[in-house]
Design a protein around this motif. Sequence first.
Motif, PDB file in Angstrom:
ATOM      1  N   TYR A  72       0.825  -1.203   0.000  1.00  0.00           N
ATOM      2  CA  TYR A  72       0.000   0.000   0.000  1.00  0.00           C
ATOM      3  C   TYR A  72       0.862   1.257   0.000  1.00  0.00           C
ATOM      4  O   TYR A  72       1.765   1.415   0.823  1.00  0.00           O
ATOM      5  N   ARG A  76      -3.893   4.351  -0.484  1.00  0.00           N
ATOM      6  CA  ARG A  76      -4.619   3.239   0.111  1.00  0.00           C
ATOM      7  C   ARG A  76      -4.479   3.226   1.631  1.00  0.00           C
ATOM      8  O   ARG A  76      -5.404   2.818   2.336  1.00  0.00           O
ATOM      9  N   LYS A  79      -7.022   5.725   2.803  1.00  0.00           N
ATOM     10  CA  LYS A  79      -8.374   5.173   2.762  1.00  0.00           C
ATOM     11  C   LYS A  79      -8.589   4.148   3.879  1.00  0.00           C
ATOM     12  O   LYS A  79      -9.667   4.074   4.472  1.00  0.00           O
ATOM     13  N   SER A  80      -7.562   3.352   4.177  1.00  0.00           N
ATOM     14  CA  SER A  80      -7.684   2.371   5.251  1.00  0.00           C
ATOM     15  C   SER A  80      -7.864   3.055   6.598  1.00  0.00           C
ATOM     16  O   SER A  80      -8.649   2.599   7.448  1.00  0.00           O
ATOM     17  N   LEU A 278      -7.629  -2.733  -1.302  1.00  0.00           N
ATOM     18  CA  LEU A 278      -8.501  -1.622  -1.679  1.00  0.00           C
ATOM     19  C   LEU A 278      -8.219  -1.235  -3.121  1.00  0.00           C
ATOM     20  O   LEU A 278      -7.083  -0.953  -3.488  1.00  0.00           O
ATOM     21  N   HIS A 279      -9.262  -1.197  -3.938  1.00  0.00           N
ATOM     22  CA  HIS A 279      -9.130  -0.942  -5.371  1.00  0.00           C
ATOM     23  C   HIS A 279      -9.659   0.451  -5.679  1.00  0.00           C
ATOM     24  O   HIS A 279     -10.825   0.752  -5.419  1.00  0.00           O
ATOM     25  N   SER A 280      -8.797   1.303  -6.240  1.00  0.00           N
ATOM     26  CA  SER A 280      -9.204   2.685  -6.515  1.00  0.00           C
ATOM     27  C   SER A 280     -10.374   2.746  -7.488  1.00  0.00           C
ATOM     28  O   SER A 280     -11.211   3.646  -7.403  1.00  0.00           O
ATOM     29  N   ASP A 283     -14.012   2.483  -5.751  1.00  0.00           N
ATOM     30  CA  ASP A 283     -14.225   3.418  -4.642  1.00  0.00           C
ATOM     31  C   ASP A 283     -13.548   2.907  -3.378  1.00  0.00           C
ATOM     32  O   ASP A 283     -14.079   2.992  -2.279  1.00  0.00           O
ATOM     33  N   TYR A 284     -12.366   2.343  -3.559  1.00  0.00           N
ATOM     34  CA  TYR A 284     -11.530   1.824  -2.475  1.00  0.00           C
ATOM     35  C   TYR A 284     -12.240   0.755  -1.642  1.00  0.00           C
ATOM     36  O   TYR A 284     -12.231   0.779  -0.415  1.00  0.00           O
ATOM     37  N   ASN A 285     -12.854  -0.166  -2.345  1.00  0.00           N
ATOM     38  CA  ASN A 285     -13.355  -1.405  -1.754  1.00  0.00           C
ATOM     39  C   ASN A 285     -12.588  -2.564  -2.375  1.00  0.00           C
ATOM     40  O   ASN A 285     -12.039  -2.440  -3.474  1.00  0.00           O
ATOM     41  N   SER A 286     -12.544  -3.685  -1.680  1.00  0.00           N
ATOM     42  CA  SER A 286     -11.948  -4.880  -2.279  1.00  0.00           C
ATOM     43  C   SER A 286     -12.952  -5.491  -3.252  1.00  0.00           C
ATOM     44  O   SER A 286     -14.160  -5.201  -3.175  1.00  0.00           O
TER      45      SER A 286
END
Length: 295
Positions: A72, A76, A79-80, A278-280, A283-286
């Motif tokens: 990360y 990321r 976001k975390s 987290l995937h940009s 929307d930064y969700n897996s």
Amino acid sequence: MATVSGGGSSERFGFIHRYRQAFGVATLCRWLGVSRSGYYRWRDREPSQRELSDQALLKKIASIFDRSEGRYGSPRVHKSLARQGVHVARKRVARLMQENGLKARVTQVTRRQPGLKRFKQRGENKLLQFGDTTACDQVWVADVTYIKLGDRWSYLATIMDRHSRRILGWSLSYTRTTELSLAALTYALRKGRHTEGVILHTDRGIEFTASAFQDALTKAGIEHSVNRPGHCTDNAYMESFYHSLKGELIRKSHFKDIDHLRRAIGRYINQFYNTVRLHSGLDYNSPMEYERMAA
């Protein structure tokens, strides 16, 4: 050595403190134009509330960075932190990571080996008329990439749901054959997802256009779509995954044999990429979180 441009005395003293063992306090003080007595007063003073806050935040940043195994970067990590209820400026996170050497593993995408002939068969890019996906199991994408293992090449075939970016199936082998792509497809089909009418997009490689692979697609009710000749960006989603895989797992790692590499890839896909990364673009969700939200 890093350089300091501008900044107040506190920044310069901090720079001296970081590099004092390598270059000596006296040398750094002369170079930066500050007094040694001033540096020692700065060193011995009580930390400010801001510094204490930075120290506490750095512990949280380092914990997230370590859990991602160094994959990360600051976006990321930021976001975390927000998902944990820690709301701070992204620039502050980037500054603390840079000052403390927390740099994400990155690499350029390895280009495919030149000189490999492709079988050019009839086929169309059905994605040009399809547009954006609105749900899972509308469009899957697949590809094969090369991974150097000692003095040999190994080949990784993967299948992804384009909507959620989830890797549905994969297979690794020393040989690039139809059996490789069939194994990845079989892996994906075992998940019991809806396949009737799904579009599977690939390049024009023989491992995807061979009759055995085409028969398996027909049996599952899957329609085949292929890149336009000379347009490798038609499969950009899969290339993006390979960029992440090679930067976050393969580079700077040593694998003693193909079984070791296979276990590492399985762990990366099943325990990190699909479940927690987290995937940009989501929307930064897996990918699996995104699928649950879309269900």
